[in-house]
Motif scaffolding. Structure first.
Motif, mmCIF file in Angstrom:
data_model
loop_
_atom_site.group_PDB
_atom_site.id
_atom_site.type_symbol
_atom_site.label_atom_id
_atom_site.label_comp_id
_atom_site.label_asym_id
_atom_site.label_seq_id
_atom_site.Cartn_x
_atom_site.Cartn_y
_atom_site.Cartn_z
ATOM 1 N N ASP A 176 13.316 8.101 2.085
ATOM 2 C CA ASP A 176 13.181 6.671 2.379
ATOM 3 C C ASP A 176 12.340 6.517 3.636
ATOM 4 O OD1 ASP A 176 15.068 6.181 0.328
ATOM 5 O OD2 ASP A 176 16.706 6.572 1.739
ATOM 6 N N ASP A 184 10.559 3.193 6.348
ATOM 7 C CA ASP A 184 10.127 1.828 6.638
ATOM 8 C C ASP A 184 8.677 1.898 7.084
ATOM 9 O OD1 ASP A 184 12.696 1.030 6.108
ATOM 10 O OD2 ASP A 184 13.314 1.077 8.223
ATOM 11 N N CYS A 185 8.001 0.764 7.005
ATOM 12 C CA CYS A 185 6.571 0.808 7.309
ATOM 13 C C CYS A 185 6.128 -0.540 7.872
ATOM 14 C CB CYS A 185 5.825 1.116 6.011
ATOM 15 S SG CYS A 185 4.074 1.239 6.195
ATOM 16 N N GLU A 205 7.851 -3.504 4.086
ATOM 17 C CA GLU A 205 8.213 -3.299 5.502
ATOM 18 C C GLU A 205 9.452 -2.409 5.610
ATOM 19 O OE1 GLU A 205 7.358 -4.774 8.653
ATOM 20 O OE2 GLU A 205 5.579 -5.875 7.999
ATOM 21 N N LYS A 206 10.402 -2.613 4.706
ATOM 22 C CA LYS A 206 11.688 -1.899 4.808
ATOM 23 C C LYS A 206 12.050 -1.251 3.472
ATOM 24 C CE LYS A 206 13.152 -3.259 8.912
ATOM 25 N NZ LYS A 206 13.031 -2.211 9.903
ATOM 26 N N GLY A 207 12.750 -0.154 3.572
ATOM 27 C CA GLY A 207 13.410 0.436 2.409
ATOM 28 C C GLY A 207 12.502 0.967 1.320
ATOM 29 N N ASN A 208 11.391 1.627 1.695
ATOM 30 C CA ASN A 208 10.557 2.260 0.667
ATOM 31 C C ASN A 208 11.187 3.580 0.230
ATOM 32 O OD1 ASN A 208 7.973 0.582 0.667
ATOM 33 N ND2 ASN A 208 8.329 0.984 2.845
#
Ligand code: GCB
Length: 630
Positions: free
Chosen positions: A145, A147-148, A196-199
Motif C-alpha cells: 500500500d 499514499d501519494c 492521494e490515499k490508499g493505493n
C-alpha cells in the motif's frame, strides 16, 4: 547515445502499458506482429517506433522527486500460477490476484489474502529471504500500500530498477503494464490512476526460464527471482526532462555533444545544461518532438581511472531540473590499441558477478557494490567486466566514482534461439534498456552483445543485428562480445570468428589449464589473431575452495588455481597483441551447475575471493602481475 526518434511518447515494447481488454499472456506480447513489423521498419531507420502511450526510460530515476517503495511487501508464492490462470489454464479476466479481492460477506469464497501473507523485502531476490525459496522458480505476487501526494499538473510514474524475469503490474485492481527481461529498469505512468490515499500496487513476478528467453534455460549463475532492485514512485512536472545524453563527442576532448528529450505538453520550452564547476551554462531549443540537440565546447578535466573526475551536470527545462554526476572522457580503438583520452591503455580486469559478498544473493546496495569494487581495486584492476547481464545502476555509478572502467553485457549467453524473431526482439530491447540507462556513465567503455556463442549463420545474423543496434544507440562507446577460442593446430589458438569483423574490440574466453587440458598446457600455447583490432582475453581461471590445500596438480586446491594463474600470466607476456585481460572471477558465486558436495556446494569456486571474503593464493599472483602491467 543517439536520441531515439519519433515523438516524445515512444515506448519500448518489452515494457508495455496495458489498455482495457482481456488479459493477455506474456507470450502474446511477443507475438504482436504489428508491433514487430513497426519495430523492424523502425530499426532499419535506426529509430524506436512510436507505438503506445508509454515513455522511454526516465533517466537518473533515483534522483527524481518521489517516494521509495522499498521495504516489506506482502507476498504470495504461486507455483501453479493459480492466481493468474483458471483451472482450464486460461487467464482470469480480472487479472486474478491482481484484483486484490476481499470477501464482502461471510460466505464469499476468496482463497488468497495478501494482507495476512508474510512479507518479502524489496529490493531483494526472494531466493535468499526464505530457505524454502532458495531453488524456487515460478511466480510470486507482491503487494504493498502507499499514499501519494498529488501536485496539480504533475505526472506520476511507478519505476522498477529490475524484476526478474517477467513482471505484470496492477494498480488499484487494474493491470497497468508488463515487462520482460530481468536486469533492466522499466516504468509506467500512473498519473490518472493513482490516488492521494490508499493505493494498492500488486506485481506478479515470474522467473521461470524458457528456451526462447534472454537468458535462456542454461546459465552458470543463480536465477535470483523477484523485485531485485529498487521500486520508486516518481513525481515530475507536467513537462519534464525525460532523458538526456551528455558526453564528449567521439574523439574530441573539448567538445560536448548530446541531446535532451522533453516529455509533456510544452515541448518547445527551452532546455539549459549547466556545469557550474566549469562555468558552463548553455541553452538549447527543442524541436517539435521535444528533442534538443546539445553541443558546446568545454575545457574539462578528463575522467580516467587514476583521476575519476565527475562534474555536477544540471539539466533544466521549465519547472523541471535534474542533477547528475557525469565524467568526460573519450574512448577509441585504433589498430590494436585502445585509446582512453587519446592515449593507449592496457585493461587490467576482473569479472564481478552481481553476487553479494558475505551473504550471497543478488547485489542491490551501494554497500555491496563498494565492497566488490574495492576488492577489484585491491587486485590493481583498472577495469571490471560486469557479466553476464546489466548490473544494478549502483555499480556503474560507483565505478564512475571509484575510477574503474566497465564492460556491460546483455544476457545473450551460450546457446539461445537464434532463429526466433521474438528472441531477437527481446534481446534488442534489453540492449536498448541497458544502453539507455547507462549512456552517461564515463566508466562504461564497452557494450558486450554476447558471451560464448557458437559460430553459425543464424547466430551471426542475430548478433550483427545487436551490434548495429548498439552502434545506432551509442556512437561514442565500443562494442565487443566474448567469443570462444579455436585451435589452428594443437598448440596454436587463432582468434577468428566471423563476428569479429563487426566488433570494435575482439574478446575471447579461454580456460587452458582448467577445462582445456592440464596447467602445463598453458606453457605450450601460441596465440594468433586475424584482426587488426584491440584484443582482450575476457575470461581465464580455475576453481579453488578457499583454504583447501594440496599440490598444484590437485583440482580445487588453492595451489592448483595459483599454478594456473602463474602460467596464464606468463602466457599473457607472450601475446604481442594483448590489450587487456579479465580474470574469471572476483568472488565465488552461486550456480546451480556446481553441485560437488563439500567443495562447490552450488558455488562456482573460481573466485579470487571466497564468498566470505577470503583471499586465495591466486589473488596475490594477479595482484602482483597487474601492479607490473602498465
Ligand atoms: C564461462 C562462462 C562463465 C562461467 C565460466 C565457468 O566460460 O562465460 O559464465 O561461469 O565459464 O566458470 O565455467
Amino acid at each position: 547515445m543517439s536520441p531515439p526518434g519519433g515523438p516524445a511518447n515512444t515506448t519500448f515494447v518489452n515494457s508495455r502499458p496495458l489498455t482495457s481488454g482481456p488479459a493477455r499472456r506474456y507470450s502474446d506480447v511477443f507475438s504482436m506482429s504489428i508491433l514487430r513489423t513497426l519495430l523492424s521498419a523502425a530499426l532499419c531507420l535506426g529509430v524506436i517506433p512510436a507505438c503506445a502511450a508509454d515513455l522511454e526510460l526516465i533517466q537518473n530515476a533515483a534522483r527524481r522527486d518521489g517516494i521509495s517503495l522499498n521495504g516489506p511487501w506482502h507476498a504470495i508464492v504461486d507455483p501453479y500460477e493459480s492466481g493468474y490462470l483458471d483451472y482450464r489454464y486460461r487467464p482470469y479476466a480480472d487479472g486474478g490476484f491482481g484484483a486484490n479481492k476481499k470477501p464482502k460477506t461471510k460466505s464469499d469464497l476468496i482463497e488468497y489474502d495478501f494482507d495476512s501473507s508474510p512479507t518479502l523485502n524489496v529490493p531483494g531476490d526472494w531466493n535468499t529471504q526464505r530457505p524454502e525459496l532458495l531453488l524456487y522458480e515460478g511466480t510470486i505476487w507482491y503487494k504493498r500500500d502507499f499514499d501519494c501526494a498529488k501536485q496539480p499538473g504533475h505526472r506520476i510514474f511507478v519505476w522498477f530498477g529490475a524484476a526478474n524475469y517477467r513482471a505484470m503490474v496492477f494498480l488499484n485492481g487494474t493491470k497497468i503494464g508488463e515487462h520482460a527481461g530481468g536486469f533492466t529498469p522499466f516504468q509506467f505512468e500512473i498519473t490518472d490512476k493513482v490516488r492521494e490515499k490508499g493505493n494498492v500496487i500488486i506485481v506478479k513476478v515470474d522467473d521461470q526460464r524458457k528456451q526462447e528467453f534472454i537468458p535462456t534455460v542454461m546459465t552458470d549463475w543463480w536465477n535470483y527471482g523477484g523485485l531485485t532492485r529498487e521500486v520508486r514512485i516518481i513525481d515530475v512536472p507536467g513537462t519534464f526532462v525525460q532523458d538526456y545524453s551528455i558526453q564528449l563527442e567521439k574523439g574530441r576532448q573539448s567538445h560536448v555533444a548530446g541531446w535532451v528529450r522533453l516529455n509533456g505538453a510544452d515541448l518547445r520550452q527551452k532546455v539549459t545544461v549547466r556545469i557550474p564547476e566549469a562555468g558552463i551554462s548553455r541553452t538549447f531549443t527543442p524541436d517539435e518532438t521535444g528533442l534538443a540537440r546539445v553541443s558546446f565546447d568545454a575545457t574539462l578535466s578528463l575522467w580516467a581511472p587514476e583521476s575519476p573526475k565527475l562534474y555536477d551536470v544540471i539539466v533544466e527545462a521549465g519547472a523541471d531540473h535534474v542533477t547528475d554526476r557525469i565524467g568526460f572522457r573519450t574512448i577509441e580503438a585504433k589498430g590494436r590499441d585502445l585509446l582512453l583520452n587519446g592515449k593507449p591503455i592496457r585493461l587490467r580486469g576482473v569479472s564481478v558477478h552481481a553476487e553479494a559478498p558475505f551473504r550471497a544473493g543478488r547485489v542491490f546496495s551501494e554497500a555491496d557494490g563498494r565492497t566488490l569494487l574495492n576488492w577489484a581495486k585491491e587486485v590493481n584492476c583498472n577495469f571490471v567486466r560486469l557479466p553476464h547481464y546489466p548490473h544494478d545502476e549502483v555499480m556503474t555509478r560507483l565505478a564512475d566514482e571509484m575510477g574503474l572502467l566497465v564492460w556491460s553485457e546483455v544476457p545473450v549467453y551460450w546457446t539461445i534461439s537464434w532463429e526466433n524473431p521474438d528472441t531477437l526482439h527481446n534481446a534488442e530491447h534489453q540492449l536498448t534498456e541497458m544502453i539507455s540507462r547507462d549512456k552517461n556513465r564515463a566508466s562504461v567503455i564497452l557494450w558486450s552483445v554476447a558471451n560464448e556463442t557458437p559460430r553459425g549463420d543464424a547466430r551471426l545474423k542475430f548478433l550483427t543485428t545487436l551490434v548495429e543496434r548498439a552502434r545506432t544507440l551509442d556512437s561514442t562507446r565500443l562494442i565487443t562480445a566474448a567469443l570462444e577460442t579455436h585451435y589452428a593446430d594443437p598448440r596454436t589458438i587463432v582468434v577468428e570468428d566471423p563476428l569479429g569483423q563487426y566488433l570494435d574490440v575482439v574478446s575471447c574466453n579461454e580456460y587452458i589449464g582448467w577445462y582445456d587440458g592440464a596447467p602445463e598446457k598453458i606453457d605450450t600455447i601460441t596465440w594468433q589473431t586475424a584482426y587488426e583490432k584491440p584484443f582482450v582475453l575476457s575470461e581465464f581461471g580455475a576453481d579453488a575452495q578457499a583454504s583447501r590445500h594440496g599440490d598444484e596438480f590437485t583440482r580445487f586446491t588453492e595451489e592448483n588455481q595459483a599454478d594456473v594463474y602463474r602460467r596464464q600470466v606468463a602466457m599473457f607476456k607472450r601475446i604481442p597483441f594483448l590489450t587487456g585481460t579479465i580474470a574469471w572471477v572476483l568472488v565465488d558465486f552461486r550456480s546451480p551447475r556446481r553441485p560437488l558436495a563439500g567443495i562447490q556446494d552450488y558455488f562456482n569456486r573460481k573466485g579470487l575471493f571466497s564468498d566470505r571474503g577470503e583471499r586465495k593464493q591466486a589473488f596475490y599472483i594477479l595482484r602482483d602481475y597487474y601492479k607490473s602491467v602498465k
